[in-house]
Design a protein around this motif. Structure first.
Motif, PDB file in Angstrom:
ATOM      1  N   ARG A  75      -2.194  -3.274  -4.639  1.00 20.28           N
ATOM      2  CA  ARG A  75      -3.176  -3.904  -3.965  1.00 20.28           C
ATOM      3  C   ARG A  75      -2.873  -5.470  -3.782  1.00 20.28           C
ATOM      4  O   ARG A  75      -2.458  -6.078  -4.591  1.00 20.28           O
ATOM      5  CB  ARG A  75      -4.359  -4.019  -4.906  1.00 20.28           C
ATOM      6  N   ASP A  76      -2.752  -5.785  -2.561  1.00 23.31           N
ATOM      7  CA  ASP A  76      -2.212  -7.315  -2.260  1.00 23.31           C
ATOM      8  C   ASP A  76      -3.434  -8.056  -2.133  1.00 23.31           C
ATOM      9  O   ASP A  76      -4.211  -8.199  -1.240  1.00 23.31           O
ATOM     10  CB  ASP A  76      -1.649  -7.090  -0.799  1.00 23.31           C
ATOM     11  N   GLU A 133       0.933  -1.231  -0.053  1.00 21.38           N
ATOM     12  CA  GLU A 133      -0.078   0.120  -0.019  1.00 21.38           C
ATOM     13  C   GLU A 133       0.784   1.450  -0.065  1.00 21.38           C
ATOM     14  O   GLU A 133       0.445   2.339  -0.257  1.00 21.38           O
ATOM     15  CB  GLU A 133      -0.829  -0.075   1.284  1.00 21.38           C
ATOM     16  N   ASP A 134       2.174   1.073   0.145  1.00 18.05           N
ATOM     17  CA  ASP A 134       2.941   2.461   0.285  1.00 18.05           C
ATOM     18  C   ASP A 134       3.503   2.842  -0.899  1.00 18.05           C
ATOM     19  O   ASP A 134       3.777   3.895  -1.291  1.00 18.05           O
ATOM     20  CB  ASP A 134       4.262   1.956   1.330  1.00 18.05           C
TER      21      ASP A 134
END
Length: 310
Positions: free
Chosen positions: A26-27, A21-22
């Protein structure tokens, strides 16, 4: 080359600090098994192949161009100091000069004149490995009054500020926020190692601190990179109590690997008055050394005793 080397370990440490997210990812995949970004995610952000980036981290590639390094720096969100450090590490990986034991550092006459000119404030001269090459009376009294004033004159007995900070109980108690000071010193040591990767004395210092100080090991593993330029510290001095100083690092033109550290206080502040009292106490101690007079009693500290450091 055995292992990833300084460049690879730095890249690994910085990659581990970034989350998807940094960087706008999107994981959505399976549960992550690694801290931070995966290699393929970092390679994608930098615009290089996964295999090439993997070889770079593993120490199997030494030919990264400046453009590739800049792309990786952007992907890792490095600041200017970290970016410069990355380029130095990459350059060091390309060249492997034969280590030579350096000669003891010395002060030039101009530097001694400079130290004498700032006699009104605490000041010390540090070498590139943070050895104390010289200090004025007030600098010695404020930062290391428990040591012999003449110690910096002998290369075999010279105090080292990094070693003192981690291994000397007096220096650990001196800084109210010892952890912040320790982080700053370690961040600056990282820069020094990047500039002097083949310095055996510097390697010996890092090895000694790694063997004797768990706190140093933890901070060193973080791979923080930051210069010690200027910072405000609250000191708890055994003679004059609380003193708040701004420690500033000034470069020396004739000796670029040496720095002048000065400690200043606001005009007419309680800290300025404390330094004036410290000067009087120091002068009395030095004058009384020859006639057996007793040193002044330490000032009462205005804080609760700190817990012993591990």
């Amino acid at each position: 080359m055995n292992g990833p080397g300084p460049l690879g370990t730095f890249l690994q440490a910085r990659r581990a600090r970034l989350r998807p997210e940094d960087v706008g990812l999107r994981d959505l995949g399976p549960r992550r098994r690694v801290a931070g970004l995966r290699r393929e995610e970092l390679a994608q952000l930098a615009g290089v192949s996964v295999s090439y980036y993997a070889r770079l981290e593993q120490g199997q590639s030494r030919g990264a161009s400046a453009e590739v390094l800049d792309a990786i720096a952007r992907a890792l969100q490095l600041d200017d100091h970290e970016r410069e450090h990355l380029h130095r590490l990459a350059d060091g990986a390309r060249h492997t000069p034969r280590p030579r034991r350096p000669r003891p550092e010395r002060l030039t006459a101009e530097t001694r004149d400079l130290l004498r000119a700032v006699d009104g404030v605490p000041a010390i001269v540090l070498g590139r490995r943070t050895d104390v090459l010289a200090w004025n009376t007030l600098g010695h009294a404020l930062l290391a009054g428990h040591l012999d004033f003449r110690d910096p004159d002998d290369p075999a007995r010279r105090p080292n500020m990094s070693r003192m900070l981690f291994l000397d109980p007096h220096c650990q108690e001196l800084y109210a926020d010892w952890k912040r000071k320790a982080r700053a010193v370690v961040g600056n040591l990282r820069i020094t190692v990047g500039r002097n990767p083949e310095d055996p004395l510097l390697a010996e210092l890092i090895g000694e601190l790694s063997m004797k100080s768990p706190q140093f090991v933890s901070l060193w593993a973080d791979h923080r990179v930051a210069p010690c330029d200027a910072a405000v510290y609250e000191l708890h001095h055994p003679l004059v109590g609380t003193v708040t100083v701004t420690q500033q690092t000034l470069s020396i033109a004739r000796s670029p690997e040496q720095t002048l550290i000065v400690c200043t206080t606001p005009t007419s502040s309680p800290s300025e008055e404390a330094l004036a009292l410290l000067r009087q106490a120091s002068d009395s101690q030095r004058a009384g050394a020859g006639n057996g007079s007793q040193a002044p009693a330490p000032a009462q500290k205005n804080r609760e005793p700190s817990e012993p450091r591990p």
